[in-house]
Scaffold this active site. Structure first.
Site, short mmCIF file in Angstrom:
data_model
loop_
_atom_site.label_atom_id
_atom_site.label_comp_id
_atom_site.label_asym_id
_atom_site.label_seq_id
_atom_site.Cartn_x
_atom_site.Cartn_y
_atom_site.Cartn_z
N GLU A 353 9.67 6.70 1.84
CA GLU A 353 8.95 6.28 3.04
C GLU A 353 9.93 6.11 4.21
OE1 GLU A 353 5.44 3.71 2.38
OE2 GLU A 353 6.40 2.40 3.83
N HIS A 384 13.13 11.45 -23.65
CA HIS A 384 12.15 12.08 -24.54
C HIS A 384 11.07 12.80 -23.74
CE1 HIS A 384 13.74 10.18 -28.20
NE2 HIS A 384 14.15 9.27 -27.33
N LYS A 512 -4.12 5.51 6.36
CA LYS A 512 -5.01 4.38 6.61
C LYS A 512 -6.11 4.78 7.58
CE LYS A 512 -1.48 0.85 5.79
NZ LYS A 512 -0.83 -0.37 6.20
C1 G6Q Z 1 5.87 -0.32 4.02
C2 G6Q Z 1 4.69 0.34 4.54
C3 G6Q Z 1 3.47 0.23 3.67
C4 G6Q Z 1 2.77 -1.12 3.77
C5 G6Q Z 1 1.41 -1.02 3.09
C6 G6Q Z 1 0.65 -2.32 3.17
O1 G6Q Z 1 6.95 -0.32 4.56
O2 G6Q Z 1 4.44 -0.05 5.84
O3 G6Q Z 1 3.75 0.50 2.33
O4 G6Q Z 1 3.54 -2.12 3.18
O5 G6Q Z 1 0.67 -0.01 3.68
O6 G6Q Z 1 0.50 -2.74 4.49
P1 G6Q Z 1 0.06 -4.21 4.81
O7 G6Q Z 1 1.08 -5.14 4.28
O8 G6Q Z 1 -0.09 -4.27 6.29
O9 G6Q Z 1 -1.26 -4.42 4.11
#
Ligand code: G6Q
Length: 553
Positions: A353, A384, A512
């Site tokens: 990420e 394995h 999202k």
């Molecule tokens: C992490 C990202 C992503 C985030 C999740 C949850 O660095 O931004 O993994 O943590 O999408 O987001 P929220 O904490 O805002 O629910």
């Protein structure tokens, strides 16, 4: 051509690669008995052996030059001093401030943020300790037996990995569960055997808008209301960790149970913050402090050590060497410690990420490859399964091997067997098996010459497959803190050299956004035609089948 590819160091590395690409590590080891001593580093109880990599002294020199040309030392200072290096979100990147033990002010926008961090930690500690000491009572006056962390991505993977890793330090009569998947089976399976009177929820969401988390939180609340019969004392059972206090309050969480997240802490770097509440409940404030201490010590190592003695820097440079000069696409993280069974999944997020980006800091498309595909598994299980490809596949996959020297319990024969696999695998990956060695082995088995000739090609192992080995005493909270920080900084260093912003995540945001739009389209049985024909086809097939099933009932 990008500036990076025109730097002297890059050009020199390109040439150097041509010179050394046919060298075999087996020969490098035979020629140089000091290779292990020269190519290994220590930090507290952690030994980092990078001698089984396709490098020479010259490689290291050139890689270090590359780091200097990217002005790495000044970037490290910018990170720690709260410069807004996450330029696409205009944010500082200060997860290191969460574990700072130095008592020196950490100034952001003219304000020292250290007191606020301390105050928030005290709040989290107070709640965690009350739950642990069974002083926190639920609706019926009973203590809490089960804690459910509802969150996803950075609000799940970090604390989940740490909680699993530190199980030996956890209370045994208090269970911590993690629900992340929007698939109802996850929350249903988790809640099925729980009692709402003794269950405590942590809604972990920086934004408090993530669909997966909000839906699961709502389902948890419904579950509570349906079994308790009213919202009496619901505040005793729900808390939130978020930077969106307003939405958390609207959800019905009491102000004193809302813990802060700051915009200068990215989700995947947030386990050190109140997102670690579930961890603190499991292992207690003292051990949580040890986790922070370990990370802080590593931060100091990273900030103060010369680049050539700096573990995260060397890890990063080796990654770049393979990624950009050997054109390797993947890398593996292989812990030989059952407690680290979620480590690779967590690191996958931290790495992919952060550095899965194709636009550089100037807004231009890069003309070199950036973050690799990171995958991993418990080493023994991997042996394995996919180690076949590591040994004899057509792709080069450099791997990190992590192993504890001592086990928590003392069944010596288990640990000895485990460690013999660690040493054997790294040796075999490096040495391989030559044709004469393979032939000898088949002859020793008494095979006919004809059978040997047929089988021989399959029994040869090319070797020269890189591994870096991390050995540490035992997986204590402190060591774990250091290991995590090591990887965080490795990712940062690579981002600096690739000239990308490791701290935004527009790809995640896109997911999202898209899901929310389509979710609205799924509310009725009307056929959709707003997408490409494949997406329309899939959505409409789902709607038809759903409506058919409904009619059948
Ligand atoms: C992490 C990202 C992503 C985030 C999740 C949850 O660095 O931004 O993994 O943590 O999408 O987001 P929220 O904490 O805002 O629910």
């Amino acid at each position: 051509m990008s500036r990076l590819k025109q730097t002297q160091a890059w050009l020199a590395l390109t040439q150097h690669y041509e010179q050394i690409k046919h060298l075999h590590m087996r020969d490098l080891f035979e020629e140089d008995q000091q290779r292990f001593a020269r190519f290994s580093l220590h930090h507290n109880d952690i030994l980092y052996d990078y001698s089984k990599n396709c490098i020479t002294d010259e490689t290291v020199d050139l890689l270090l030059k590359l780091a200097h040309q990217a002005e790495l030392p000044s970037w490290i200072e910018r990170l720690f001093s709260g410069d807004k290096i996450n330029h696409t979100e205009n944010r500082a990147v200060l997860h290191t401030a969460l574990r700072d033990r130095s008592d020196t002010p950490i100034v952001l926008d003219g304000v020292d943020i250290a007191p606020e961090i301390k105050a928030e930690r005290a709040k989290v500690t107070s709640l965690a300790e009350k739950i642990r000491r069974r002083e926190w009572r639920g609706v019926s006056g009973q203590p809490i037996t089960d804690v459910v962390n509802i969150g996803i991505g950075g609000s799940n993977l970090g604390p989940l990995m740490v909680n699993e890793a530190l199980r030996p330090y956890s209370l045994h009569d208090l269970n911590v569960h993690f629900v992340s998947n929007i698939d109802e089976n996850h929350i249903n399976e988790t809640l099925e055997y729980l009692d709402p009177k003794t269950t405590f929820f942590i809604i972990a969401s920086k934004s408090f808008t993530t669909q997966d988390t909000m839906l699961n939180a709502e389902t948890a609340r419904q579950w509570y209301l349906s079994l308790i019969g009213s919202d009496e004392q619901i505040g005793r059972h729900f808390s939130a960790v978020t930077s969106n206090t307003k939405l958390a309050m609207e959800f019905g969480i009491a102000g004193e149970n809302i813990f802060k997240m700051w915009d200068w802490v990215g989700g995947r770097y947030s386990l050190w913050s109140a997102i670690g509440l579930s961890t603190m409940i499991a292992i207690g404030a003292e051990q949580f402090d040890e986790l922070l201490e370990g990370a802080y010590e590593l931060d100091m190592h990273f900030r103060k050590s010369p680049l050539e003695q700096n573990i995260p820097v060397m890890m990063a440079l080796l990654g770049i060497w393979y990624n950009n000069f050997f054109e390797v696409q993947a890398t593996a993280v292989l812990p030989y410690d059952q407690y680290l069974h979620r480590f690779a999944a967590y690191m996958q997020q931290v790495d992919m990420e952060s550095n899965g980006k194709y636009i550089d800091r100037s807004g231009d498309e890069v003309d070199y490859t950036t973050g690799p595909v990171l995958f991993g598994e418990i080493g023994i299980s991997g042996q394995h399964a996919f180690f076949q490809l590591l040994h004899q596949g057509t792709k080069l996959v450099p791997a990190d091997i992590l192993a504890p020297l001592f086990s928590y319990r003392c069944i010596a024969r288990h640990h000895r067997a485990l460690m013999s696999n660690v040493f054997a695998q790294t040796e075999a990956l490096m040495r391989g098996k030559t044709e004469p060695e393979a032939r000898q082995e088949l002859q020793d088995k008494g095979l006919s010459d004809d059978a040997i000739e047929k089988l021989l090609p399959y029994k040869v192992f090319p070797g020269n497959r890189p591994t870096s080995t991390f050995l540490f005493d035992t997986l204590t909270p402190r060591t774990l803190g250091s290991l995590i920080a090591m990887y965080e900084h490795k990712v940062f260093v690579q981002g600096v050299i690739w000239n990308i912003n490791s701290f935004d995540q527009w790809g995640v945001e896109l997911g999202k956004q898209l899901a929310t739009t389509i979710s609205d389209e799924l509310n009725d049985d009307e056929q959709v035609g707003t997408h490409d024909c494949s997406t329309n086809g899939l959505i409409n097939y789902y709607k038809q089948r759903r409506s058919f099933k409904r009619k059948q009932k």
